[in-house]
Scaffold this motif. Structure first.
Motif, PDB file in Angstrom:
ATOM      1  N   ALA A   3      36.725  40.408  47.931  1.00  0.00           N
ATOM      2  CA  ALA A   3      38.162  39.728  48.259  1.00  0.00           C
ATOM      3  C   ALA A   3      38.398  38.744  47.590  1.00  0.00           C
ATOM      4  O   ALA A   3      37.494  38.172  46.942  1.00  0.00           O
ATOM      5  CB  ALA A   3      37.341  38.994  49.637  1.00  0.00           C
ATOM      6  N   ALA A   4      39.244  38.404  47.287  1.00  0.00           N
ATOM      7  CA  ALA A   4      39.911  36.776  46.165  1.00  0.00           C
ATOM      8  C   ALA A   4      39.073  35.717  46.871  1.00  0.00           C
ATOM      9  O   ALA A   4      39.147  35.590  47.947  1.00  0.00           O
ATOM     10  CB  ALA A   4      41.225  37.193  46.476  1.00  0.00           C
ATOM     11  N   VAL A   5      38.668  34.873  46.076  1.00  0.00           N
ATOM     12  CA  VAL A   5      38.264  33.792  46.661  1.00  0.00           C
ATOM     13  C   VAL A   5      40.031  32.846  46.576  1.00  0.00           C
ATOM     14  O   VAL A   5      40.187  32.940  45.397  1.00  0.00           O
ATOM     15  CB  VAL A   5      37.057  32.776  45.836  1.00  0.00           C
ATOM     16  CG1 VAL A   5      36.551  31.469  46.459  1.00  0.00           C
ATOM     17  CG2 VAL A   5      36.237  33.531  45.841  1.00  0.00           C
ATOM     18  N   SER A   6      40.283  32.041  47.230  1.00  0.00           N
ATOM     19  CA  SER A   6      41.051  30.948  47.123  1.00  0.00           C
ATOM     20  C   SER A   6      40.762  29.261  45.765  1.00  0.00           C
ATOM     21  O   SER A   6      39.664  28.849  46.344  1.00  0.00           O
ATOM     22  CB  SER A   6      41.108  30.811  48.942  1.00  0.00           C
ATOM     23  OG  SER A   6      42.109  28.711  48.442  1.00  0.00           O
ATOM     24  N   ALA A  50      29.698  30.440  45.302  1.00  0.00           N
ATOM     25  CA  ALA A  50      31.248  31.817  45.536  1.00  0.00           C
ATOM     26  C   ALA A  50      31.223  33.489  43.927  1.00  0.00           C
ATOM     27  O   ALA A  50      31.401  33.632  44.852  1.00  0.00           O
ATOM     28  CB  ALA A  50      32.773  31.126  45.057  1.00  0.00           C
ATOM     29  N   GLY A  51      30.301  32.972  42.910  1.00  0.00           N
ATOM     30  CA  GLY A  51      30.543  33.980  42.693  1.00  0.00           C
ATOM     31  C   GLY A  51      31.484  34.083  41.448  1.00  0.00           C
ATOM     32  O   GLY A  51      31.378  35.398  40.866  1.00  0.00           O
ATOM     33  N   VAL A  52      32.261  32.972  41.400  1.00  0.00           N
ATOM     34  CA  VAL A  52      33.599  32.946  40.382  1.00  0.00           C
ATOM     35  C   VAL A  52      33.058  32.588  39.002  1.00  0.00           C
ATOM     36  O   VAL A  52      33.223  32.814  38.024  1.00  0.00           O
ATOM     37  CB  VAL A  52      34.741  32.110  41.174  1.00  0.00           C
ATOM     38  CG1 VAL A  52      35.605  32.081  39.968  1.00  0.00           C
ATOM     39  CG2 VAL A  52      35.595  32.470  42.681  1.00  0.00           C
ATOM     40  N   LEU A  53      32.051  31.824  39.250  1.00  0.00           N
ATOM     41  CA  LEU A  53      31.701  31.218  38.017  1.00  0.00           C
ATOM     42  C   LEU A  53      30.443  32.094  37.734  1.00  0.00           C
ATOM     43  O   LEU A  53      29.448  31.172  38.501  1.00  0.00           O
ATOM     44  CB  LEU A  53      31.250  30.029  37.557  1.00  0.00           C
ATOM     45  CG  LEU A  53      31.579  28.914  36.598  1.00  0.00           C
ATOM     46  CD1 LEU A  53      32.166  29.497  35.504  1.00  0.00           C
ATOM     47  CD2 LEU A  53      31.210  27.578  36.905  1.00  0.00           C
ATOM     48  N   ARG A  54      29.734  33.262  37.231  1.00  0.00           N
ATOM     49  CA  ARG A  54      28.727  33.497  36.842  1.00  0.00           C
ATOM     50  C   ARG A  54      27.264  33.060  35.673  1.00  0.00           C
ATOM     51  O   ARG A  54      26.373  33.481  36.215  1.00  0.00           O
ATOM     52  CB  ARG A  54      29.144  35.168  36.942  1.00  0.00           C
ATOM     53  CG  ARG A  54      29.435  36.140  37.763  1.00  0.00           C
ATOM     54  CD  ARG A  54      29.671  37.119  37.785  1.00  0.00           C
ATOM     55  NE  ARG A  54      30.745  37.424  35.901  1.00  0.00           N
ATOM     56  CZ  ARG A  54      31.192  38.452  35.527  1.00  0.00           C
ATOM     57  NH1 ARG A  54      31.325  39.015  36.448  1.00  0.00           N
ATOM     58  NH2 ARG A  54      32.118  38.955  34.744  1.00  0.00           N
TER      59      ARG A  54
END
Length: 163
Positions: A3-6, A50-54
Motif C-alpha cells: 500500500a502507498a504511504v500518504s 515507513a520504509g519509503v526511505l530505505r
C-alpha cells in the motif's frame, strides 16, 4: 505491491533532494526544502520508519576500480506457479553478482542484472543457476558493451505520485 504511504508536498521535496544529495546534513536538507531542522529530521525519520526511505547508499564508479562486465539475462521458468517463482528468486538472491531481479511480462519471466568480475565468472554464475535445478528452461544473455547513461534518481515529479 504494498500500500502507498500518504505523503505531502514537503515529503516529496525531501525525497527528491535526498536522492540527488543523500550525503547532505540535516541542516542543508532543511534549508533546501524550506523547513527548520527539527521538523525536517522528524520527517526523514518518519519516511525511514515507513520504509519509503530505505537508506543512503554510496554511488560507486566501478570503472575506476578495475575490469568487470555487466550482463542482462532473460530467464524463463518452466512452471508458472507461485512456489516455482519463489524458488528461483531465492536462488538468484543468494548470488551477490545478481544485483537486480525483475519478474516481467512478455517473452520471459525474469530479467536479471548481473555484474561479474569477468566473462568466465559470469559463465560460472549461469552454470550454477542452471545446475541448481530451479526451473529454468531458457537463459538468454545480453552483454553490455557500454553504459550510455544511468540515473540513480527516480523522476518523482513526473510520476505524479503526489495526491
Amino acid at each position: 505491491m504494498s500500500a502507498a504511504v500518504s505523503l505531502d508536498r514537503l515529503d516529496f521535496k525531501l525525497l527528491d533532494h535526498l536522492q540527488r544529495n543523500g550525503h547532505c546534513s540535516n541542516v542543508e536538507l532543511a534549508a533546501a526544502v524550506g523547513l527548520s531542522p527539527s521538523p525536517c529530521l522528524a520527517r526523514v525519520k518518519r519516511l525511514s520508519e515507513a520504509g519509503v526511505l530505505r537508506g543512503f547508499d554510496a554511488n560507486i564508479d566501478l570503472e575506476k576500480l578495475g575490469e568487470f562486465i555487466t550482463v542482462f539475462s532473460e530467464i524463463t521458468i518452466g512452471e508458472h506457479r507461485r512456489n516455482s517463482f519463489r524458488i528461483f528468486e531465492q536462488a538468484a538472491e543468494n548470488l551477490p553478482e545478481i544485483t537486480d531481479c525483475y519478474n516481467v511480462s512478455g517473452g520471459c519471466d525474469y530479467i536479471l542484472k548481473i555484474t561479474a568480475a569477468s566473462m568466465s565468472r559470469f559463465s560460472e554464475i549461469r552454470d550454477h543457476l542452471i545446475e541448481l535445478d530451479v526451473g529454468i528452461i531458457k537463459f538468454s544473455t545480453k552483454i553490455v558493451l557500454r553504459k550510455a547513461f544511468a540515473s540513480r534518481t527516480v523522476p518523482l515529479r513526473s510520476l505524479k505520485l503526489e495526491g
